[in-house]
Design a protein around this motif. Structure first.
Motif, PDB file in Angstrom:
ATOM      1  N   ASP A  86     -21.970 -29.824  67.825  1.00 16.94           N
ATOM      2  CA  ASP A  86     -21.820 -31.093  68.544  1.00 16.94           C
ATOM      3  C   ASP A  86     -23.150 -31.473  69.192  1.00 16.94           C
ATOM      4  OD1 ASP A  86     -21.138 -33.268  70.083  1.00 16.94           O
ATOM      5  OD2 ASP A  86     -19.421 -32.315  71.058  1.00 16.94           O
ATOM      6  N   GLU A  87     -23.865 -32.395  68.573  1.00 16.63           N
ATOM      7  CA  GLU A  87     -25.181 -32.804  69.083  1.00 16.63           C
ATOM      8  C   GLU A  87     -25.086 -33.650  70.346  1.00 16.63           C
ATOM      9  OE1 GLU A  87     -25.622 -36.778  66.228  1.00 16.63           O
ATOM     10  OE2 GLU A  87     -26.899 -35.025  65.882  1.00 16.63           O
ATOM     11  N   LYS A  88     -23.875 -34.037  70.737  1.00 20.24           N
ATOM     12  CA  LYS A  88     -23.709 -34.827  71.960  1.00 20.24           C
ATOM     13  C   LYS A  88     -23.746 -33.975  73.226  1.00 20.24           C
ATOM     14  CE  LYS A  88     -20.872 -38.494  69.864  1.00 20.24           C
ATOM     15  NZ  LYS A  88     -19.572 -39.209  69.956  1.00 20.24           N
ATOM     16  N   ILE A  89     -23.655 -32.664  73.099  1.00 19.49           N
ATOM     17  CA  ILE A  89     -23.616 -31.784  74.277  1.00 19.49           C
ATOM     18  C   ILE A  89     -24.976 -31.771  74.970  1.00 19.49           C
ATOM     19  CG2 ILE A  89     -23.335 -29.404  75.063  1.00 19.49           C
ATOM     20  CD1 ILE A  89     -21.325 -29.023  72.765  1.00 19.49           C
ATOM     21  N   VAL A  90     -24.978 -32.054  76.276  1.00 20.66           N
ATOM     22  CA  VAL A  90     -26.233 -32.164  77.014  1.00 20.66           C
ATOM     23  C   VAL A  90     -26.348 -31.171  78.170  1.00 20.66           C
ATOM     24  CG1 VAL A  90     -26.640 -34.577  76.417  1.00 20.66           C
ATOM     25  CG2 VAL A  90     -25.256 -34.025  78.439  1.00 20.66           C
ATOM     26  N   ALA A  91     -25.273 -30.439  78.496  1.00 17.28           N
ATOM     27  CA  ALA A  91     -25.355 -29.521  79.633  1.00 17.28           C
ATOM     28  C   ALA A  91     -24.185 -28.548  79.603  1.00 17.28           C
ATOM     29  CB  ALA A  91     -25.365 -30.276  80.962  1.00 17.28           C
ATOM     30  N   VAL A  92     -24.380 -27.421  80.307  1.00 18.47           N
ATOM     31  CA  VAL A  92     -23.332 -26.418  80.473  1.00 18.47           C
ATOM     32  C   VAL A  92     -23.173 -26.150  81.972  1.00 18.47           C
ATOM     33  CG1 VAL A  92     -22.616 -24.042  80.016  1.00 18.47           C
ATOM     34  CG2 VAL A  92     -23.884 -25.321  78.264  1.00 18.47           C
ATOM     35  N   GLY A  93     -21.932 -26.182  82.455  1.00 14.42           N
ATOM     36  CA  GLY A  93     -21.651 -25.844  83.842  1.00 14.42           C
ATOM     37  C   GLY A  93     -20.765 -24.615  83.908  1.00 14.42           C
ATOM     38  N   MET A  94     -21.101 -23.663  84.786  1.00 17.46           N
ATOM     39  CA  MET A  94     -20.341 -22.422  84.899  1.00 17.46           C
ATOM     40  C   MET A  94     -19.842 -22.239  86.331  1.00 17.46           C
ATOM     41  SD  MET A  94     -22.627 -19.721  82.678  1.00 17.46           S
ATOM     42  CE  MET A  94     -22.836 -19.941  80.902  1.00 17.46           C
ATOM     43  N   ALA A  95     -18.543 -21.950  86.464  1.00 23.01           N
ATOM     44  CA  ALA A  95     -17.952 -21.638  87.768  1.00 23.01           C
ATOM     45  C   ALA A  95     -17.633 -20.156  87.790  1.00 23.01           C
ATOM     46  CB  ALA A  95     -16.680 -22.460  87.984  1.00 23.01           C
ATOM     47  N   VAL A  96     -18.293 -19.429  88.694  1.00 24.77           N
ATOM     48  CA  VAL A  96     -18.186 -17.969  88.708  1.00 24.77           C
ATOM     49  C   VAL A  96     -17.528 -17.515  90.010  1.00 24.77           C
ATOM     50  CG1 VAL A  96     -20.247 -17.784  87.281  1.00 24.77           C
ATOM     51  CG2 VAL A  96     -20.467 -17.629  89.758  1.00 24.77           C
ATOM     52  N   PRO A  97     -16.859 -16.335  89.979  1.00 23.32           N
ATOM     53  CA  PRO A  97     -16.199 -15.849  91.204  1.00 23.32           C
ATOM     54  C   PRO A  97     -17.204 -15.538  92.295  1.00 23.32           C
ATOM     55  CG  PRO A  97     -16.084 -14.189  89.451  1.00 23.32           C
ATOM     56  CD  PRO A  97     -16.644 -15.431  88.838  1.00 23.32           C
ATOM     57  N   GLY A  98     -16.821 -15.802  93.523  1.00 21.10           N
ATOM     58  CA  GLY A  98     -17.725 -15.587  94.645  1.00 21.10           C
ATOM     59  C   GLY A  98     -17.311 -14.390  95.478  1.00 21.10           C
ATOM     60  N   PRO A  99     -18.110 -14.112  96.521  1.00 24.65           N
ATOM     61  CA  PRO A  99     -19.294 -14.822  96.974  1.00 24.65           C
ATOM     62  C   PRO A  99     -20.440 -14.710  95.965  1.00 24.65           C
ATOM     63  CG  PRO A  99     -18.458 -13.356  98.698  1.00 24.65           C
ATOM     64  CD  PRO A  99     -17.787 -12.967  97.421  1.00 24.65           C
ATOM     65  N   TYR A 119     -10.121 -24.910  99.483  1.00 27.13           N
ATOM     66  CA  TYR A 119      -9.725 -23.503  99.421  1.00 27.13           C
ATOM     67  C   TYR A 119      -9.233 -23.178  98.011  1.00 27.13           C
ATOM     68  CZ  TYR A 119      -9.923 -23.393 104.503  1.00 27.13           C
ATOM     69  OH  TYR A 119     -10.342 -23.466 105.804  1.00 27.13           O
ATOM     70  N   LEU A 120      -9.760 -22.101  97.452  1.00 26.69           N
ATOM     71  CA  LEU A 120      -9.356 -21.641  96.131  1.00 26.69           C
ATOM     72  C   LEU A 120      -8.599 -20.331  96.283  1.00 26.69           C
ATOM     73  CD1 LEU A 120      -9.450 -22.001  93.066  1.00 26.69           C
ATOM     74  CD2 LEU A 120     -11.629 -20.780  93.061  1.00 26.69           C
ATOM     75  N   LEU A 121      -7.305 -20.344  95.955  1.00 25.18           N
ATOM     76  CA  LEU A 121      -6.449 -19.173  96.130  1.00 25.18           C
ATOM     77  C   LEU A 121      -6.096 -18.630  94.759  1.00 25.18           C
ATOM     78  CD1 LEU A 121      -4.029 -20.642  98.829  1.00 25.18           C
ATOM     79  CD2 LEU A 121      -6.239 -19.519  99.156  1.00 25.18           C
ATOM     80  N   GLY A 122      -6.521 -17.419  94.456  1.00 23.54           N
ATOM     81  CA  GLY A 122      -6.236 -16.799  93.176  1.00 23.54           C
ATOM     82  C   GLY A 122      -6.176 -15.304  93.353  1.00 23.54           C
ATOM     83  N   GLU A 123      -7.004 -14.591  92.572  1.00 30.60           N
ATOM     84  CA  GLU A 123      -7.099 -13.139  92.764  1.00 30.60           C
ATOM     85  C   GLU A 123      -7.823 -12.818  94.072  1.00 30.60           C
ATOM     86  OE1 GLU A 123      -7.980 -10.786  89.143  1.00 30.60           O
ATOM     87  OE2 GLU A 123      -8.179 -12.730  88.191  1.00 30.60           O
ATOM     88  N   GLY A 124      -8.536 -13.780  94.587  1.00 34.68           N
ATOM     89  CA  GLY A 124      -9.176 -13.683  95.898  1.00 34.68           C
ATOM     90  C   GLY A 124      -9.023 -15.025  96.587  1.00 34.68           C
ATOM     91  N   ILE A 125      -9.685 -15.209  97.719  1.00 33.18           N
ATOM     92  CA  ILE A 125      -9.659 -16.476  98.449  1.00 33.18           C
ATOM     93  C   ILE A 125     -11.087 -16.985  98.572  1.00 33.18           C
ATOM     94  CG2 ILE A 125      -9.069 -17.639 100.606  1.00 33.18           C
ATOM     95  CD1 ILE A 125      -6.961 -15.525 101.071  1.00 33.18           C
ATOM     96  N   GLY A 126     -11.313 -18.203  98.110  1.00 33.06           N
ATOM     97  CA  GLY A 126     -12.652 -18.793  98.175  1.00 33.06           C
ATOM     98  C   GLY A 126     -12.639 -20.072  98.990  1.00 33.06           C
ATOM     99  N   LEU A 127     -13.794 -20.439  99.509  1.00 33.99           N
ATOM    100  CA  LEU A 127     -13.929 -21.664 100.294  1.00 33.99           C
ATOM    101  C   LEU A 127     -15.189 -22.399  99.866  1.00 33.99           C
ATOM    102  CD1 LEU A 127     -13.288 -23.595 102.659  1.00 33.99           C
ATOM    103  CD2 LEU A 127     -14.562 -22.030 104.148  1.00 33.99           C
ATOM    104  N   GLY A 128     -15.027 -23.674  99.533  1.00 35.27           N
ATOM    105  CA  GLY A 128     -16.166 -24.542  99.247  1.00 35.27           C
ATOM    106  C   GLY A 128     -16.178 -25.687 100.233  1.00 35.27           C
ATOM    107  N   ILE A 129     -17.346 -26.028 100.753  1.00 36.40           N
ATOM    108  CA  ILE A 129     -17.459 -27.077 101.773  1.00 36.40           C
ATOM    109  C   ILE A 129     -18.455 -28.141 101.324  1.00 36.40           C
ATOM    110  CG2 ILE A 129     -18.184 -27.604 104.140  1.00 36.40           C
ATOM    111  CD1 ILE A 129     -17.286 -24.801 104.925  1.00 36.40           C
ATOM    112  N   ILE A 130     -18.047 -29.399 101.442  1.00 39.55           N
ATOM    113  CA  ILE A 130     -18.953 -30.534 101.281  1.00 39.55           C
ATOM    114  C   ILE A 130     -19.200 -31.108 102.662  1.00 39.55           C
ATOM    115  CG2 ILE A 130     -19.296 -32.815 100.261  1.00 39.55           C
ATOM    116  CD1 ILE A 130     -19.241 -30.649  98.181  1.00 39.55           C
TER     117      ILE A 130
END
Length: 230
Positions: A137-150, A212-223
């Protein structure tokens, strides 16, 4: 780059993002409507949209009725022009999705369940899957990855994982930042979630928020006033 140049570049990037965000939420709009909504001058809107048109990120849709019955030219996101890859790490689960600029999902791939013993093999599968997608797919211009924190942004690895400790040995920057022919962006999953809500939820696109991200752990993202808080 001087501090002044860096500041101007940041302002320009922010203004481009605000225009695209406005078009994402509101669909076809005139330059005058965008200028009034986000508080930029018509001259600034014209300059920025000219560059976005040249890059085919937006497109003109023809005449539309403007203020005082004046004719205006509509602008809209050119959603099919570019695609992006989104990759989600969730300890034992890795998903790779392909999306257009309207966030419509084109495909979704679940890699085999990850165990402590096969993390290295999973990393190889990620490389192979993304390379295959980009080649197809030549239209692909970027890759974003969301990884477990911290997640330590400057160092490139996860500081603490409640399970699957092997992920702490993976340096995501070294593994992926220059592995493909397109830019790669890596962010902690909760911060990525906060940013997604801020950009794509029409009720939350300004000001500050906590996610708040609740899964196998608890994560927090702030804007904080439009900026990711680290």
């Amino acid at each position: 780059m001087s501090n002044y140049s860096a500041q101007q570049s940041s302002i320009s990037e922010n203004n481009r993002s605000r225009i695209l965000q406005y078009l994402y939420h509101n669909g076809i709009c005139s330059r005058a409507q965008i200028a009034k909504a986000i508080g930029l001058t018509p001259a600034a809107i014209t300059k920025i949209t000219a560059k976005l048109l040249a890059q085919n990120i937006i497109e003109e849709t023809g005449d539309m009725e403007g203020d005082k019955n004046r004719r205006s030219i509509g602008l809209n996101l050119n959603c099919g022009k570019y695609h992006v890859i989104g990759l989600k790490f969730a300890r034992s689960l890795v998903q790779i999705g392909l999306f257009d600029l309207q966030c419509n999902r084109i495909s979704l791939t679940d890699l085999p369940t990850v165990s402590e013993e096969n993390i290295d093999e999973t990393v190889k599968q990620i490389h192979n899957t993304i390379r295959h997608l980009i080649a197809e797919d030549e239209k692909i211009v970027a890759v974003g990855m969301a990884v477990p924190g911290p997640y330590l942004v400057a160092e490139g690895h996860t500081a603490l994982v409640s399970s699957m400790q092997g992920w702490r040995k993976v340096n995501f920057i070294k593994e992926f930042s220059e592995a493909f022919d397109v830019p790669v962006f890596v962010e902690q999953d909760a911060r990525a979630g906060a940013l997604a809500q801020f950009l794509f939820n029409p009720e939350l696109f300004e000001g500050s928020l906590a996610y708040y991200l609740l899964g196998e752990g608890i994560g927090l993202g702030i804007i904080d006033n439009g900026t990711i808080y680290y």
